[in-house]
Design a protein around this motif. Structure first.
Motif, PDB file in Angstrom:
ATOM      1  N   VAL A   1       4.700  -2.769   8.193  1.00 12.34           N
ATOM      2  CA  VAL A   1       4.516  -1.353   8.145  1.00 12.34           C
ATOM      3  C   VAL A   1       5.970  -0.810   8.853  1.00 12.34           C
ATOM      4  O   VAL A   1       6.397  -1.331   9.538  1.00 12.34           O
ATOM      5  CB  VAL A   1       3.619  -0.711   8.842  1.00 12.34           C
ATOM      6  N   THR A   2       6.551   0.232   7.839  1.00 11.53           N
ATOM      7  CA  THR A   2       7.744   0.552   8.371  1.00 11.53           C
ATOM      8  C   THR A   2       7.808   2.301   8.532  1.00 11.53           C
ATOM      9  O   THR A   2       7.410   2.830   7.324  1.00 11.53           O
ATOM     10  CB  THR A   2       8.878   0.312   7.421  1.00 11.53           C
ATOM     11  N   GLN A   3       8.194   2.716   9.312  1.00  8.35           N
ATOM     12  CA  GLN A   3       8.036   4.222   9.472  1.00  8.35           C
ATOM     13  C   GLN A   3       9.655   4.974   9.628  1.00  8.35           C
ATOM     14  O   GLN A   3      10.466   4.344  10.224  1.00  8.35           O
ATOM     15  CB  GLN A   3       7.479   4.727  10.823  1.00  8.35           C
TER      16      GLN A   3
ATOM     17  N   TYR B   1       4.326   0.654   3.337  1.00  3.19           N
ATOM     18  CA  TYR B   1       3.659  -0.500   3.822  1.00  3.19           C
ATOM     19  C   TYR B   1       3.726  -1.556   2.809  1.00  3.19           C
ATOM     20  O   TYR B   1       3.823  -1.381   1.458  1.00  3.19           O
ATOM     21  CB  TYR B   1       2.145  -0.244   4.196  1.00  3.19           C
ATOM     22  N   THR B   2       3.668  -2.781   3.473  1.00  2.00           N
ATOM     23  CA  THR B   2       3.480  -3.980   2.281  1.00  2.00           C
ATOM     24  C   THR B   2       2.425  -4.911   2.844  1.00  2.00           C
ATOM     25  O   THR B   2       2.584  -5.463   4.006  1.00  2.00           O
ATOM     26  CB  THR B   2       4.901  -4.849   2.386  1.00  2.00           C
ATOM     27  N   VAL B   3       1.309  -4.703   2.217  1.00  2.00           N
ATOM     28  CA  VAL B   3       0.045  -5.546   2.857  1.00  2.00           C
ATOM     29  C   VAL B   3      -0.358  -6.308   1.734  1.00  2.00           C
ATOM     30  O   VAL B   3      -0.498  -5.773   0.656  1.00  2.00           O
ATOM     31  CB  VAL B   3      -0.754  -4.715   3.611  1.00  2.00           C
ATOM     32  N   SER B   4      -1.287  -7.493   2.042  1.00  4.38           N
ATOM     33  CA  SER B   4      -1.985  -7.993   1.062  1.00  4.38           C
ATOM     34  C   SER B   4      -3.325  -7.167   0.653  1.00  4.38           C
ATOM     35  O   SER B   4      -4.392  -7.956   0.870  1.00  4.38           O
ATOM     36  CB  SER B   4      -2.183  -9.417   1.466  1.00  4.38           C
ATOM     37  N   GLY B   5      -3.276  -6.123  -0.022  1.00  3.73           N
ATOM     38  CA  GLY B   5      -4.567  -5.583  -0.093  1.00  3.73           C
ATOM     39  C   GLY B   5      -5.074  -4.452   0.927  1.00  3.73           C
ATOM     40  O   GLY B   5      -4.960  -5.101   2.163  1.00  3.73           O
ATOM     41  N   LEU B   6      -4.820  -3.394   0.680  1.00  6.87           N
ATOM     42  CA  LEU B   6      -4.936  -2.208   1.783  1.00  6.87           C
ATOM     43  C   LEU B   6      -6.388  -1.748   2.129  1.00  6.87           C
ATOM     44  O   LEU B   6      -7.124  -1.582   1.067  1.00  6.87           O
ATOM     45  CB  LEU B   6      -4.162  -0.909   1.288  1.00  6.87           C
ATOM     46  N   ARG B   7      -6.988  -2.128   3.347  1.00  3.58           N
ATOM     47  CA  ARG B   7      -8.345  -1.814   3.671  1.00  3.58           C
ATOM     48  C   ARG B   7      -8.330  -0.272   4.132  1.00  3.58           C
ATOM     49  O   ARG B   7      -9.286   0.577   4.033  1.00  3.58           O
ATOM     50  CB  ARG B   7      -8.947  -2.527   4.386  1.00  3.58           C
TER      51      ARG B   7
ATOM     52  N   SER C   1       5.196  18.060  19.200  1.00  2.00           N
ATOM     53  CA  SER C   1       6.039  17.225  19.730  1.00  2.00           C
ATOM     54  C   SER C   1       5.274  16.116  20.435  1.00  2.00           C
ATOM     55  O   SER C   1       4.329  16.027  20.995  1.00  2.00           O
ATOM     56  CB  SER C   1       6.912  17.663  20.709  1.00  2.00           C
ATOM     57  N   ALA C   2       5.521  14.833  19.674  1.00  3.32           N
ATOM     58  CA  ALA C   2       4.878  13.472  20.164  1.00  3.32           C
ATOM     59  C   ALA C   2       5.295  12.498  19.296  1.00  3.32           C
ATOM     60  O   ALA C   2       6.042  12.834  18.141  1.00  3.32           O
ATOM     61  CB  ALA C   2       3.361  13.668  19.744  1.00  3.32           C
ATOM     62  N   THR C   3       4.996  11.353  19.423  1.00  2.00           N
ATOM     63  CA  THR C   3       5.244  10.154  18.470  1.00  2.00           C
ATOM     64  C   THR C   3       4.081   9.934  17.616  1.00  2.00           C
ATOM     65  O   THR C   3       2.886   9.935  17.932  1.00  2.00           O
ATOM     66  CB  THR C   3       5.621   8.937  19.231  1.00  2.00           C
ATOM     67  N   TYR C   4       4.424   9.950  16.174  1.00  2.00           N
ATOM     68  CA  TYR C   4       3.612   9.674  15.381  1.00  2.00           C
ATOM     69  C   TYR C   4       3.602   8.255  14.699  1.00  2.00           C
ATOM     70  O   TYR C   4       4.564   7.676  14.417  1.00  2.00           O
ATOM     71  CB  TYR C   4       3.622  10.787  14.047  1.00  2.00           C
ATOM     72  N   LEU C   5       2.370   7.633  14.861  1.00  2.00           N
ATOM     73  CA  LEU C   5       2.120   6.076  14.752  1.00  2.00           C
ATOM     74  C   LEU C   5       1.405   6.090  13.276  1.00  2.00           C
ATOM     75  O   LEU C   5       0.418   6.562  13.176  1.00  2.00           O
ATOM     76  CB  LEU C   5       1.606   5.317  15.852  1.00  2.00           C
ATOM     77  N   CYS C   6       1.800   5.060  12.370  1.00  2.00           N
ATOM     78  CA  CYS C   6       0.836   4.729  11.297  1.00  2.00           C
ATOM     79  C   CYS C   6       0.664   3.318  11.585  1.00  2.00           C
ATOM     80  O   CYS C   6       1.347   2.624  12.063  1.00  2.00           O
ATOM     81  CB  CYS C   6       1.920   4.877  10.048  1.00  2.00           C
ATOM     82  N   ALA C   7      -0.632   2.873  11.000  1.00  2.00           N
ATOM     83  CA  ALA C   7      -1.300   1.736  11.188  1.00  2.00           C
ATOM     84  C   ALA C   7      -2.073   1.097  10.141  1.00  2.00           C
ATOM     85  O   ALA C   7      -2.729   2.262   9.425  1.00  2.00           O
ATOM     86  CB  ALA C   7      -2.315   1.577  12.423  1.00  2.00           C
ATOM     87  N   VAL C   8      -2.031   0.046   9.638  1.00  2.00           N
ATOM     88  CA  VAL C   8      -2.946  -0.195   8.399  1.00  2.00           C
ATOM     89  C   VAL C   8      -3.629  -1.544   8.709  1.00  2.00           C
ATOM     90  O   VAL C   8      -3.370  -2.190   9.570  1.00  2.00           O
ATOM     91  CB  VAL C   8      -1.795  -0.728   7.291  1.00  2.00           C
ATOM     92  N   GLN C   9      -4.710  -1.632   8.011  1.00  2.00           N
ATOM     93  CA  GLN C   9      -5.737  -2.788   8.068  1.00  2.00           C
ATOM     94  C   GLN C   9      -5.473  -3.524   6.631  1.00  2.00           C
ATOM     95  O   GLN C   9      -5.734  -2.742   5.694  1.00  2.00           O
ATOM     96  CB  GLN C   9      -7.202  -2.358   8.131  1.00  2.00           C
ATOM     97  N   ALA C  10      -5.376  -4.734   6.553  1.00  2.00           N
ATOM     98  CA  ALA C  10      -5.127  -5.367   5.314  1.00  2.00           C
ATOM     99  C   ALA C  10      -6.249  -6.289   5.071  1.00  2.00           C
ATOM    100  O   ALA C  10      -7.087  -6.441   5.915  1.00  2.00           O
ATOM    101  CB  ALA C  10      -3.698  -6.360   5.366  1.00  2.00           C
ATOM    102  N   ALA C  11      -6.313  -6.241   3.746  1.00  2.00           N
ATOM    103  CA  ALA C  11      -7.522  -7.465   3.311  1.00  2.00           C
ATOM    104  C   ALA C  11      -7.260  -8.865   3.390  1.00  2.00           C
ATOM    105  O   ALA C  11      -7.806  -9.578   2.668  1.00  2.00           O
ATOM    106  CB  ALA C  11      -7.709  -6.884   1.858  1.00  2.00           C
ATOM    107  N   SER C  12      -6.948  -9.128   4.647  1.00  2.00           N
ATOM    108  CA  SER C  12      -6.553 -10.638   4.770  1.00  2.00           C
ATOM    109  C   SER C  12      -7.820 -11.425   5.607  1.00  2.00           C
ATOM    110  O   SER C  12      -7.506 -12.505   5.986  1.00  2.00           O
ATOM    111  CB  SER C  12      -5.090 -10.835   5.363  1.00  2.00           C
ATOM    112  N   GLY C  13      -8.825 -10.455   5.871  1.00  2.00           N
ATOM    113  CA  GLY C  13     -10.022 -10.963   6.478  1.00  2.00           C
ATOM    114  C   GLY C  13      -9.830 -11.010   8.077  1.00  2.00           C
ATOM    115  O   GLY C  13     -10.770 -11.510   8.799  1.00  2.00           O
ATOM    116  N   THR C  14      -8.766 -10.380   8.672  1.00  2.00           N
ATOM    117  CA  THR C  14      -8.782 -10.231  10.106  1.00  2.00           C
ATOM    118  C   THR C  14      -9.124  -8.764  10.370  1.00  2.00           C
ATOM    119  O   THR C  14      -9.123  -8.023   9.473  1.00  2.00           O
ATOM    120  CB  THR C  14      -7.560 -10.590  10.734  1.00  2.00           C
ATOM    121  N   TYR C  15      -9.145  -8.541  11.644  1.00  2.00           N
ATOM    122  CA  TYR C  15      -9.571  -7.178  11.958  1.00  2.00           C
ATOM    123  C   TYR C  15      -8.184  -6.395  12.692  1.00  2.00           C
ATOM    124  O   TYR C  15      -8.446  -5.642  13.345  1.00  2.00           O
ATOM    125  CB  TYR C  15     -10.796  -7.353  13.491  1.00  2.00           C
TER     126      TYR C  15
END
Lengths: 114, 111
Positions: free
Chosen positions: B4-6, B25-31, B83-97
């Protein structure tokens, strides 16, 4: 209510001390997480508990020891830490590890190792 | 490898000056893709969840959109309290949490 409560808010400990961080949620969430965050960096995953069982350990040094006594509580036991372990420690929870839902974070514990 | 790149890393805006933050984002399937706001010394505060391309969510001055490769957080007529830091997060379909976080965008809105 989407509250995750962490205690203490601040902690200063020596390198020979043993201390514990506590996290509590009453949302019925079955996945709980510990993250470590250094200044101006994103949160870095340490541990994941799924249904009170440890499911992910991101190769964290053994001086950090997680514990999940029940579905609402998560602890992080600290022993013989190093100054570089000083950071903001964040607890989070999400509804179910099998569901693609958001995680809710606590306000963190600011840890300083002296 | 899931990534994930912001951008930008930091952004200064005048009050009322609209802009957009990017999360690629570059993920193996976006959840799921998640936006958070983080104030200094505090835990991340959940803003939005997006699941599929074309989806949009809005809350006050914020609007999040999702394509197959990136998400945007649009800020309309920002105020200093944004004013704040804005974070992006992804969950990938790789079977982990795991929630995989980007490095964040530090936003400063000047009065």
């Amino acid at each position: 209510d989407t509250e995750v409560t962490q205690t203490p808010k601040h902690l200063v400990m020596g390198m020979t001390n043993k201390k514990s961080l506590k996290c509590e949620q009453h949302m019925g969430h079955r996945a709980m997480y510990w993250y470590k965050q250094k200044a101006k960096k994103p949160p870095e995953l340490m541990f994941v508990y799924s249904y009170e069982k440890l499911s992910i350990n991101e190769s964290v040094p053994s001086r950090f020891s997680p514990e999940c006594p029940n579905s609402s509580l998560l602890n992080l036991h600290l022993h013989a830490l190093q100054p570089e372990d000083s950071a903001l420690y964040l607890c989070a929870s999400s509804q179910d590890p099998g569901m693609n839902t958001e995680a809710f974070f606590g306000q963190g514990t600011r840890l300083t190792v002296v | 490898e899931d990534q994930v790149t912001q951008s930008p890393e930091a952004l200064r805006l005048q009050e009322g000056e609209s802009s957009s933050l990017n999360c690629s984002y570059t993920v193996s399937g976006l959840r799921g893709l998640f936006w958070y706001r983080q104030d200094p010394g505090k835990g991340p505060e959940f803003l939005f969840t997006l699941y599929s391309a074309g989806e949009e969510k809005e809350k006050e001055r914020l609007k999040a959109t999702l394509t197959k490769k990136e998400s945007f957080l649009h800020i309309t007529a920002p105020k200093p309290e944004d004013s704040a830091t804005y974070l992006c997060a992804v969950q990938a379909a790789s079977g982990t949490y795991k929630y995989i976080f980007g490095t964040g965008t530090r936003l400063k809105v000047l009065a």
